[in-house]
Design a protein around this motif. Structure first.
Motif, PDB file in Angstrom:
ATOM      1  N   THR A   1      28.676 -45.098 -30.551  1.00 62.02           N
ATOM      2  CA  THR A   1      28.543 -43.557 -30.364  1.00 62.02           C
ATOM      3  C   THR A   1      28.978 -43.397 -28.694  1.00 62.02           C
ATOM      4  N   THR A   2      29.278 -44.297 -28.309  1.00 57.62           N
ATOM      5  CA  THR A   2      29.701 -44.379 -26.645  1.00 57.62           C
ATOM      6  C   THR A   2      28.720 -43.516 -25.717  1.00 57.62           C
ATOM      7  N   THR A   3      27.475 -44.161 -25.982  1.00 59.22           N
ATOM      8  CA  THR A   3      26.482 -43.682 -25.057  1.00 59.22           C
ATOM      9  C   THR A   3      25.818 -44.692 -24.221  1.00 59.22           C
ATOM     10  N   TRP A   4      25.036 -44.316 -23.227  1.00 60.85           N
ATOM     11  CA  TRP A   4      24.223 -45.326 -22.400  1.00 60.85           C
ATOM     12  C   TRP A   4      22.853 -45.227 -22.307  1.00 60.85           C
ATOM     13  N   VAL A   5      22.296 -46.279 -21.974  1.00 62.51           N
ATOM     14  CA  VAL A   5      20.656 -46.096 -21.923  1.00 62.51           C
ATOM     15  C   VAL A   5      20.733 -46.338 -20.295  1.00 62.51           C
TER      16      VAL A   5
ATOM     17  N   GLN B   1      25.246 -53.095 -23.883  1.00 64.05           N
ATOM     18  CA  GLN B   1      25.089 -51.820 -24.633  1.00 64.05           C
ATOM     19  C   GLN B   1      24.723 -52.563 -26.115  1.00 64.05           C
ATOM     20  N   ASP B   2      23.761 -51.745 -26.774  1.00 61.43           N
ATOM     21  CA  ASP B   2      23.734 -52.318 -28.078  1.00 61.43           C
ATOM     22  C   ASP B   2      24.466 -51.690 -29.114  1.00 61.43           C
TER      23      ASP B   2
ATOM     24  N   GLY C   1      16.455 -42.825 -20.924  1.00 65.21           N
ATOM     25  CA  GLY C   1      16.866 -41.892 -22.048  1.00 65.21           C
ATOM     26  C   GLY C   1      18.240 -42.344 -22.318  1.00 65.21           C
ATOM     27  N   LEU C   2      19.224 -41.403 -22.837  1.00 68.29           N
ATOM     28  CA  LEU C   2      20.483 -41.507 -23.090  1.00 68.29           C
ATOM     29  C   LEU C   2      21.405 -40.553 -22.451  1.00 68.29           C
ATOM     30  N   VAL C   3      22.535 -41.109 -22.128  1.00 64.64           N
ATOM     31  CA  VAL C   3      23.465 -40.261 -21.673  1.00 64.64           C
ATOM     32  C   VAL C   3      24.950 -40.527 -22.275  1.00 64.64           C
TER      33      VAL C   3
ATOM     34  N   TYR D   1      24.098 -33.977 -31.926  1.00 59.11           N
ATOM     35  CA  TYR D   1      24.709 -34.587 -32.819  1.00 59.11           C
ATOM     36  C   TYR D   1      24.726 -36.108 -32.856  1.00 59.11           C
ATOM     37  N   LYS D   2      24.970 -36.564 -31.608  1.00 58.17           N
ATOM     38  CA  LYS D   2      24.981 -38.274 -31.369  1.00 58.17           C
ATOM     39  C   LYS D   2      23.544 -38.573 -31.399  1.00 58.17           C
TER      40      LYS D   2
END
Length: 371
Positions: free
Chosen positions: A309-313, A302-303, A243-245, A255-256
């Protein structure tokens, strides 16, 4: 209290596998959308029906709908080709050889005759433009010019099939003529303007339906479906417990989830503007290829969507993911026995994400203490 949340970042191999499977699932959704929605809609659109009927009528006139039958002689299909050549010789000649003039060396293309038989021999049978005694046959050896009593090639008569062939070669001889017969409808472009208009119209309708189906499938899969999962997962990533954080390791904002697919909106616009058969391929493959490229060159795997979007998988099965720091603190207050187990000074973080998150939280606490 210090940040105690442990985050396990997903390894690169699993991310690439998920990207690949996401592409397959998106393609399947696109195909289903095409056949269930868009295709039935425009197939019942009267201009499309009229165009399709006209094309079918023209093809039927020259019997262009027969399947390959090895029990038939090659001459069966050859007769259909000869008929079209004879009825539209001038148009076909100029289609293959624009501005042809047998009497002008610059525009006669080396031709030795301007008969329909000679044109047929060259374009269909593949016979040499200038036959010589040692070279009366096609390159594959299946057809040859007819020869007069003096042993010379007769240019203005249809060439014939070589007779002393094996059974395998006879099949190949038949397949060669059938191949020419199969694409005979392309010659309608030489003499039937309505056929050209209708085929272009049908091609355009098909292409735009492919493109729209691909675009809808892409946004449905990456924008709508993730909203129903708590960590912004796609169907594939949910199956793989990924998932994403956000950059601090907390749950990603909705929204992200919506913003991530919009990064590739230019590809969708490009596909819809330059509508052709290949735009759906560009639309589906290019975003995934870019994602994979950035994943390979990024220090943190990171892709492109993660970076922008400054997210991590992360691995949701091995990670503790909370909505915010208050929910995290409340969790450890209710479960004090777990606090020591996951205190940062007592565990070894497996990736840089955990260190980044700890620093961000500690900086906020330090600023609060000073105030």
């Amino acid at each position: 209290m210090k940040n105690t949340l442990k985050i396990e970042q997903t390894n690169q191999v699993k991310k690439i596998l998920i990207l690949f499977l996401d592409l397959i699932v998106t393609s399947i959704i696109g195909v289903l959308l095409f056949f269930i929605t868009f295709y039935p809609i425009y197939c019942n659109y009267s201009p499309y029906i009229e165009a399709n009927d006209y094309i079918a009528e023209q093809r039927d006139e020259y019997n262009l709908n027969e399947e390959l039958n090895y029990d038939l002689s090659y001459t069966h299909y050859e007769n259909y080709i000869k008929r079209m050549y004879e009825e539209h010789f001038e148009e076909i000649l100029n289609y293959y050889y624009p501005d042809f003039d047998i009497n002008d060396e610059e525009h006669n293309y080396g031709f030795k005759s301007d008969s329909v038989q000679y044109l047929y021999n060259i374009t269909i049978l593949g016979l040499p433009i200038e036959p010589k005694i040692e070279n009366f046959t096609s390159d594959d050896g299946y057809f040859r010019y007819q020869v007069n009593v003096e042993g010379e090639a007769i240019l203005d008569e249809y060439g014939i099939g070589v007779s002393d062939l094996s059974d395998v070669e006879k099949k190949l001889q038949l397949e060669k003529i059938y191949g020419k017969y199969e694409i005979l409808d392309s010659l309608f472009n030489a003499f039937d303007e309505n056929y050209i208009i209708d085929t272009n119209y049908i091609s355009y309708m098909n292409s735009i339906s492919y493109t729209v189906s691909g675009a809808v499938a892409y946004f449905l899969y990456f924008m709508i479906i993730p909203l129903f999962f708590k960590n912004g997962e796609t169907l594939v990533s949910y199956f793989f417990k990924v998932g994403l954080v956000n950059k601090n390791g907390f749950k990603i904002k909705k929204y992200k989830v919506l913003l991530r697919p919009l990064i590739f909106l230019p590809f969708v616009c490009f596909g819809l503007y330059f509508v052709n058969l290949y735009t759906v391929i560009i639309l589906l493959i290019a975003p995934f290829a870019l994602d994979m490229l950035f994943m390979l060159i990024s220090r943190e795997n990171q892709d492109l969507m993660d970076l922008l979007t400054t997210t991590w998988v992360v691995d949701t099965e091995k990670s503790y993911i909370f909505k915010d720091i208050y929910q995290e603190e409340d969790f450890f207050m209710k479960n004090p026995e777990l606090e020591e187990e996951f205190m940062p000074e007592e565990i070894e973080y497996t990736n840089k994400l955990s260190n980044i998150r700890e620093m961000n939280i500690n900086e906020k606490e330090s600023d609060s203490a000073k105030n």
